[in-house]
Design a protein around this motif. Sequence first.
Motif, PDB file in Angstrom:
ATOM      1  N   MET A   1      34.931  51.798  48.339  1.00 25.16           N
ATOM      2  CA  MET A   1      36.042  51.986  49.265  1.00 25.16           C
ATOM      3  C   MET A   1      36.958  50.766  49.208  1.00 25.16           C
ATOM      4  SD  MET A   1      35.958  52.824  53.345  1.00 25.16           S
ATOM      5  CE  MET A   1      37.487  52.925  54.285  1.00 25.16           C
ATOM      6  N   LEU A   2      38.240  50.994  49.427  1.00 26.67           N
ATOM      7  CA  LEU A   2      39.240  49.933  49.350  1.00 26.67           C
ATOM      8  C   LEU A   2      39.740  49.588  50.750  1.00 26.67           C
ATOM      9  CD1 LEU A   2      41.111  48.173  47.506  1.00 26.67           C
ATOM     10  CD2 LEU A   2      42.745  50.066  47.601  1.00 26.67           C
ATOM     11  N   ALA A   3      39.910  48.287  51.017  1.00 27.30           N
ATOM     12  CA  ALA A   3      40.478  47.819  52.287  1.00 27.30           C
ATOM     13  C   ALA A   3      41.447  46.672  52.016  1.00 27.30           C
ATOM     14  CB  ALA A   3      39.372  47.377  53.239  1.00 27.30           C
ATOM     15  N   LYS A   4      42.475  46.554  52.864  1.00 26.78           N
ATOM     16  CA  LYS A   4      43.481  45.500  52.700  1.00 26.78           C
ATOM     17  C   LYS A   4      43.713  44.800  54.028  1.00 26.78           C
ATOM     18  CE  LYS A   4      45.993  48.022  49.069  1.00 26.78           C
ATOM     19  NZ  LYS A   4      47.318  48.570  48.666  1.00 26.78           N
ATOM     20  N   ILE A   5      43.761  43.460  53.983  1.00 26.20           N
ATOM     21  CA  ILE A   5      44.074  42.648  55.159  1.00 26.20           C
ATOM     22  C   ILE A   5      45.132  41.627  54.753  1.00 26.20           C
ATOM     23  CG2 ILE A   5      43.198  40.863  56.724  1.00 26.20           C
ATOM     24  CD1 ILE A   5      42.325  43.556  57.594  1.00 26.20           C
ATOM     25  N   VAL A  18      50.219  36.870  51.716  1.00 25.48           N
ATOM     26  CA  VAL A  18      49.161  37.140  50.735  1.00 25.48           C
ATOM     27  C   VAL A  18      48.362  38.336  51.234  1.00 25.48           C
ATOM     28  CG1 VAL A  18      47.010  36.304  49.715  1.00 25.48           C
ATOM     29  CG2 VAL A  18      48.984  34.784  49.873  1.00 25.48           C
ATOM     30  N   GLU A  19      48.122  39.293  50.341  1.00 28.53           N
ATOM     31  CA  GLU A  19      47.340  40.471  50.697  1.00 28.53           C
ATOM     32  C   GLU A  19      45.943  40.351  50.095  1.00 28.53           C
ATOM     33  OE1 GLU A  19      48.632  45.019  51.208  1.00 28.53           O
ATOM     34  OE2 GLU A  19      48.467  44.399  49.096  1.00 28.53           O
ATOM     35  N   ALA A  20      44.932  40.360  50.962  1.00 28.53           N
ATOM     36  CA  ALA A  20      43.540  40.316  50.500  1.00 28.53           C
ATOM     37  C   ALA A  20      43.045  41.745  50.320  1.00 28.53           C
ATOM     38  CB  ALA A  20      42.676  39.574  51.502  1.00 28.53           C
ATOM     39  N   GLU A  21      42.893  42.166  49.054  1.00 30.58           N
ATOM     40  CA  GLU A  21      42.412  43.514  48.744  1.00 30.58           C
ATOM     41  C   GLU A  21      40.927  43.439  48.380  1.00 30.58           C
ATOM     42  OE1 GLU A  21      46.220  45.541  46.616  1.00 30.58           O
ATOM     43  OE2 GLU A  21      45.172  44.002  45.448  1.00 30.58           O
ATOM     44  N   VAL A  22      40.143  44.313  48.970  1.00 34.29           N
ATOM     45  CA  VAL A  22      38.701  44.343  48.693  1.00 34.29           C
ATOM     46  C   VAL A  22      38.298  45.749  48.262  1.00 34.29           C
ATOM     47  CG1 VAL A  22      36.395  44.156  49.690  1.00 34.29           C
ATOM     48  CG2 VAL A  22      38.134  42.460  50.258  1.00 34.29           C
ATOM     49  N   ASP A  23      37.637  45.818  47.114  1.00 31.07           N
ATOM     50  CA  ASP A  23      37.114  47.092  46.618  1.00 31.07           C
ATOM     51  C   ASP A  23      35.598  46.977  46.487  1.00 31.07           C
ATOM     52  OD1 ASP A  23      37.448  49.802  45.322  1.00 31.07           O
ATOM     53  OD2 ASP A  23      36.451  48.699  43.691  1.00 31.07           O
ATOM     54  N   ILE A  24      34.884  47.933  47.095  1.00 30.87           N
ATOM     55  CA  ILE A  24      33.422  47.970  47.010  1.00 30.87           C
ATOM     56  C   ILE A  24      33.010  49.240  46.268  1.00 30.87           C
ATOM     57  CG2 ILE A  24      31.268  48.023  48.329  1.00 30.87           C
ATOM     58  CD1 ILE A  24      32.664  46.571  50.574  1.00 30.87           C
ATOM     59  N   SER A  25      32.253  49.066  45.207  1.00 27.65           N
ATOM     60  CA  SER A  25      31.860  50.213  44.385  1.00 27.65           C
ATOM     61  C   SER A  25      30.359  50.186  44.114  1.00 27.65           C
ATOM     62  CB  SER A  25      32.624  50.211  43.065  1.00 27.65           C
ATOM     63  OG  SER A  25      32.404  49.013  42.353  1.00 27.65           O
ATOM     64  N   ASN A  26      29.806  51.340  43.765  1.00 27.95           N
ATOM     65  CA  ASN A  26      28.376  51.471  43.463  1.00 27.95           C
ATOM     66  C   ASN A  26      28.101  51.000  42.032  1.00 27.95           C
ATOM     67  OD1 ASN A  26      27.612  52.607  45.977  1.00 27.95           O
ATOM     68  ND2 ASN A  26      28.445  54.574  45.324  1.00 27.95           N
ATOM     69  N   ALA A  27      27.796  49.770  41.898  1.00 33.33           N
ATOM     70  CA  ALA A  27      27.479  49.177  40.596  1.00 33.33           C
ATOM     71  C   ALA A  27      26.524  48.017  40.853  1.00 33.33           C
ATOM     72  CB  ALA A  27      28.747  48.716  39.898  1.00 33.33           C
ATOM     73  N   LEU A  28      26.159  47.301  39.786  1.00 38.04           N
ATOM     74  CA  LEU A  28      25.277  46.157  39.957  1.00 38.04           C
ATOM     75  C   LEU A  28      25.882  45.173  40.954  1.00 38.04           C
ATOM     76  CD1 LEU A  28      24.156  45.469  36.278  1.00 38.04           C
ATOM     77  CD2 LEU A  28      22.768  46.397  38.149  1.00 38.04           C
ATOM     78  N   PRO A  29      25.108  44.655  41.913  1.00 42.80           N
ATOM     79  CA  PRO A  29      25.636  43.744  42.935  1.00 42.80           C
ATOM     80  C   PRO A  29      26.304  42.513  42.313  1.00 42.80           C
ATOM     81  CG  PRO A  29      23.428  44.462  43.525  1.00 42.80           C
ATOM     82  CD  PRO A  29      23.661  44.933  42.115  1.00 42.80           C
ATOM     83  N   SER A  30      27.523  42.266  42.740  1.00 37.83           N
ATOM     84  CA  SER A  30      28.277  41.083  42.305  1.00 37.83           C
ATOM     85  C   SER A  30      29.392  40.835  43.311  1.00 37.83           C
ATOM     86  CB  SER A  30      28.853  41.278  40.895  1.00 37.83           C
ATOM     87  OG  SER A  30      29.789  42.338  40.889  1.00 37.83           O
ATOM     88  N   PHE A  31      29.956  39.665  43.230  1.00 40.71           N
ATOM     89  CA  PHE A  31      31.029  39.284  44.170  1.00 40.71           C
ATOM     90  C   PHE A  31      32.036  38.458  43.380  1.00 40.71           C
ATOM     91  CE2 PHE A  31      31.765  37.507  48.762  1.00 40.71           C
ATOM     92  CZ  PHE A  31      33.100  37.851  48.672  1.00 40.71           C
ATOM     93  N   GLU A  32      33.193  39.020  43.099  1.00 45.78           N
ATOM     94  CA  GLU A  32      34.215  38.335  42.305  1.00 45.78           C
ATOM     95  C   GLU A  32      35.514  38.214  43.104  1.00 45.78           C
ATOM     96  OE1 GLU A  32      33.739  36.918  39.452  1.00 45.78           O
ATOM     97  OE2 GLU A  32      31.672  37.630  39.285  1.00 45.78           O
ATOM     98  N   ILE A  33      36.156  37.053  42.973  1.00 43.49           N
ATOM     99  CA  ILE A  33      37.471  36.828  43.593  1.00 43.49           C
ATOM    100  C   ILE A  33      38.464  36.525  42.490  1.00 43.49           C
ATOM    101  CG2 ILE A  33      38.828  35.414  45.182  1.00 43.49           C
ATOM    102  CD1 ILE A  33      36.338  34.871  46.777  1.00 43.49           C
ATOM    103  N   VAL A  34      39.542  37.295  42.426  1.00 40.38           N
ATOM    104  CA  VAL A  34      40.599  37.089  41.436  1.00 40.38           C
ATOM    105  C   VAL A  34      41.922  36.873  42.171  1.00 40.38           C
ATOM    106  CG1 VAL A  34      39.424  38.459  39.674  1.00 40.38           C
ATOM    107  CG2 VAL A  34      41.016  39.574  41.243  1.00 40.38           C
ATOM    108  N   GLY A  35      42.942  36.468  41.403  1.00 37.46           N
ATOM    109  CA  GLY A  35      44.254  36.201  42.006  1.00 37.46           C
ATOM    110  C   GLY A  35      44.566  34.723  42.020  1.00 37.46           C
TER     111      GLY A  35
END
Length: 509
Positions: A1-5, A18-35
Motif C-alpha cells: 500500500m502507498l501513503a504520502k505525508i 518535501v513529500e515523503a512517499e512510502v510503499d509497502i509490498s509483500n516481498a523480502l523484509p527490507s527498508f530503503e530510503i531514496v531521494g
Amino acid sequence: MLAKINSSALNGIDGFIVEAEVDISNALPSFEIVGLPDAAVKESKERIRSAIKNTGLHMPSKKIVVNLAPASVKKAGALYDLPVSVAILIASDQIKAVGSNQYILLGELALDGSLRPVRGILPMVISAYQNGFKKVILPVQNVNEAAIIEGMEVYGAETLIQVAKHLSGEAPIKKTETQSKDLFSQRSEYPFDFADVKGLESIKRALEIAAAGGHNVGMSGPPGSGKTMLAKRIPGILPDLSFEEALEATKIHSISGLLREDTPMITTRPFRSPHHTVSAIGLSGGGVNPKPGEVSLAHNGVLFLDELPEFRRDALEILRQPLEDREITITRTGGTSTYPCNFMLIAAYNPCPCGYLGDSTHECHCTDGQIAKYMGRISGPLLDRIDILVNVPAASFDELESKKSGESSAEIRKRVNKARQIQLERYKGTNIFSNSRLTPELMEKYCTLDEKGSAILKFAYEKLGLSGRAYNRILKVARTIADLDGCENITANHISEAISYRNNSTDKL
C-alpha cells in the motif's frame, strides 16, 4: 500500500516542500530510503524502527521503500523521522489518518517514540504557508517558533503515538495560538548604553553618522582606549528592527540552531563578534551541508571584528564581496545556497604591534618594518570598503574621573531614526534603505556638490591619493551628515567632515 505525508526542507534561508512517499509490498523484509538522503536521513531507519516498536505499534515485516521527493535535491537532517514513520503507519493500516495531506510534519524521533526539536522550523513553516498549507505538526519545543506565522495552525506533539491519535481523530492536540505580534512588541532593551562612555565625543559623533547611514567603521587606537566598549554600544543606536527585518534575522538564527525555546524571535539587532581565529568558512558560511556563517548571523545588525590584523588573510578577503552585494552564495557538491548578509562592519585594530604608535603617554618601540608588516595584513581593497576611519585616543584621567554621564543611546537613536526616515522617504520604491547602499544613478541625483564643496573634495582626492571607491564613500557619508542636519543639499561643511573620516594613516597603506 502507498501513503504520502508532506514535510519540508531548506535551501539557503528558504524552505521547500518535501513529500515523503512510502510503499509497502509483500516481498523480502527490507527498508530503503531514496531521494538523495544524507547520513542522518539514512540512519533514520533504525530510529523509526525502534520508535514504532517502543510506541506499542507494529513495524511491518515487509519491503518498505521510502522516497523523499523531489529526488533531485539533497535531504539533510533528522526532521523526516516523523513524516516517514507516520506514512509507514498509514500504509500498513495501523492508523486511519483523516486529512493527513493537509498537514506538514516535522520532527526527530527518539528510540522511545518521543519527539525531539529540529532547527530551521521558521523558514520551513513560512514555505509551507506560502504553498497553501495551514496546519503543521512538530515537536512541542518548536511550537513558539512556528507560532510566529499568522494564519498557520500549529500543533505541538510530545510523542509519535500522540501524533497518530491526533491524525486519526482519537485524541486531537490542542492548537497553539499565534503570537507574532506579542513577541515583537516585547522587544528587550539593548544592555549597553553610550551614557557609560566618558569623553570621546568626536568618536561618538562618527559612530552616530555611521548608524544613521549604515556605514562601515574602522577604529584605530591604543589598547584600552575604548574601541570594544564603543563597538558593543552601536546596536543600541541603530534604528529599531522592522517586523520584516526581525523575521529575516530569526530565520537565519533558526537554521543555525541558535534560537532558544523561550526566545523564538530576534527582536534586537544582532551583534556578532567572532574571535580572530575564526576560519574562512566560519566567517562566510559553508560546510558539507551549507549553513550560515558569521556574516549572515550579523544580518540586519553589526559584525564586529576586534584586532582586525590578527584575522587570517583568507578570512578577511572573503568579506569583500558580501560588503558590496549584501549576500553570499555558497556552492558545494550537494547544491548552492544563498544567504543574506546586510550587516554593518565595525573593525577595531591597534596602529602597530605594540599598540602605542602616536600615543602621548606611551612610547612605541616598533620599527617601521614591523609596523608596515602588521598593517599590511589589512588589504587596501578591504579598507576601501570601510566608509569611516577614526583614531580613538586614550581617555584622560579627568575624563575618567568625571561624574557627568554621556549622552544616552536612546537620545542618539532618536536622531538616527529621524535621519533614516528621511532616507526611506527619499528612496521610496528603489529598494534602497540607507545612504550606504546608494547606486551611482542615485548618487548623481542626491549627492550633488556646490562649487566650494567640489573644490574641497578635489583637493582631498589628490592630496590623499584616494580611490574611486573612497571618493564615492565620502559622498555617501556627506549625504548622511546632511540628513542628520536636516539639510536637503550637501554643503562644504558636510563634505569637509566626511573627508576627515578618511584622513587616517591606515587609508594610505
